[in-house]
Design an enzyme around this catalytic site. Structure first.
Site, mmCIF file in Angstrom:
data_model
loop_
_atom_site.group_PDB
_atom_site.id
_atom_site.type_symbol
_atom_site.label_atom_id
_atom_site.label_comp_id
_atom_site.label_asym_id
_atom_site.label_seq_id
_atom_site.Cartn_x
_atom_site.Cartn_y
_atom_site.Cartn_z
ATOM 1 N N ASP A 70 0.860 -1.190 0.000
ATOM 2 C CA ASP A 70 0.000 0.000 0.000
ATOM 3 C C ASP A 70 0.892 1.234 0.000
ATOM 4 O O ASP A 70 1.951 1.239 0.614
ATOM 5 C CB ASP A 70 -0.959 0.005 1.195
ATOM 6 C CG ASP A 70 -0.264 -0.062 2.535
ATOM 7 O OD1 ASP A 70 -0.008 1.005 3.129
ATOM 8 O OD2 ASP A 70 0.026 -1.180 3.002
ATOM 9 N N GLU A 114 -7.369 4.237 12.455
ATOM 10 C CA GLU A 114 -6.220 4.000 13.333
ATOM 11 C C GLU A 114 -6.285 4.802 14.623
ATOM 12 O O GLU A 114 -5.826 4.347 15.666
ATOM 13 C CB GLU A 114 -4.917 4.361 12.594
ATOM 14 C CG GLU A 114 -4.703 3.598 11.304
ATOM 15 C CD GLU A 114 -3.452 4.069 10.578
ATOM 16 O OE1 GLU A 114 -2.464 4.415 11.253
ATOM 17 O OE2 GLU A 114 -3.464 4.096 9.329
#
Length: 284
Positions: free
Chosen positions: A89, A180
């Site tokens: 990613d 996150e």
């Protein structure tokens, strides 16, 4: 008056016995430690062989990147893929990517897919999204787009920004929300409510259920039960973990891998299936 017979204690014998057991105990501990160390070295033999061998780097020819202990685990995990598909990613933090050279992870493992950051919060586009999105298509990599979710910002506005930015095509992976951070100004219940609103809005637009990216602890403590109908992409970089869990769709196992075509560290992800199964979950 009769004198009592006094028996002398066998001091020397006891000392000899005590010394024997003490030495035996030390020897046993050293033996156990040696056996454990040998077992660990044998288990990580492939990674260690790579680490102590000469590491070439096609990207940094003039200034070779130094070896890292993380390389041992990277090769240990990648070496036990058992046919699973592997990818990376990227975002603007990777800078300019040489997509022509973007082929291999740690010089040995081909890249099948790439997740690309598209948007952040309510109002920010990733500076390299458009360039990376188009380049991944030209490279014929399976691509996916993700949104970095800010818990304290309006979830519908965040979803609308992602929808406005990302146009999925046949063969692309489902949209991803990257969660996150813990909220600063709201409860976990409010965070879950906002996240669900983002997911429903995005699913209604693309007609496909999004994927949730998060850390393993965040997943276990706050999301696993409440969002059990969704598939998860889990981040866990712990040295002891070497295999993907059955209920994880993707596993981001490292943030410190070397990839041809990219300078610096790269996240690497394992899909819980082979390339054919990965193609099966893409958008129709």
């Amino acid at each position: 008056m009769r004198k009592k017979t006094v028996r002398r204690k066998s001091v020397g014998k006891k000392k000899k016995v005590s010394a024997f057991y003490r030495n035996f105990k030390i020897f046993s501990m050293v033996l156990v430690f040696t056996l454990v160390l040998m077992a660990i070295l044998y288990h990580y033999r492939n990674g260690l062989a790579y680490y102590f061998s000469f590491k070439t780097d096609k990207v940094l020819k003039e200034k070779a990147e130094s070896k890292r202990l993380s390389d041992i685990r990277n090769h240990q995990v990648l070496g036990s893929l058992n046919g699973k598909s592997v990818g990376i990613d990227v975002s603007e933090y990777q800078g300019a990517i040489d997509w022509e050279e973007l082929k291999m992870i740690e010089n040995d493992y081909p890249i099948h897919f790439v997740f690309i950051r598209a948007t952040v919060g309510c109002d920010r586009l990733d500076k390299k999204y458009k360039e990376n999105w188009e380049a991944a298509k030209e490279k014929k990599l399976i691509r996916g787009a993700y949104h970095y979710y800010r818990p304290d910002e309006n979830s519908i506005e965040q979803a609308n920004l992602f929808i406005k930015t990302v146009r999925l095509q046949k063969g692309d992976l489902p949209p991803v929300v990257d969660l996150e951070r813990m909220p600063d100004n709201q409860s976990m219940e409010q965070l879950r409510l906002g996240l669900r609103r983002w997911l429903k809005r995005v699913e209604a637009h693309y007609k496909v259920r999004p994927i949730i990216y998060t850390g393993e602890k965040y997943y276990a403590d706050f999301l696993k039960k409440e969002f059990s109908e969704y598939l998860f992409w889990i981040a866990n970089y712990n040295f002891y973990r070497e295999n993907i869990e059955e209920d994880w769709l993707f596993w981001q196992f490292t943030e410190k891998a070397s990839v041809t075509g990219i300078t610096g560290n790269v996240d690497v992800n394992i899909f819980n299936g082979d390339l054919q199964q990965l193609q099966f979950i893409t958008v129709d």
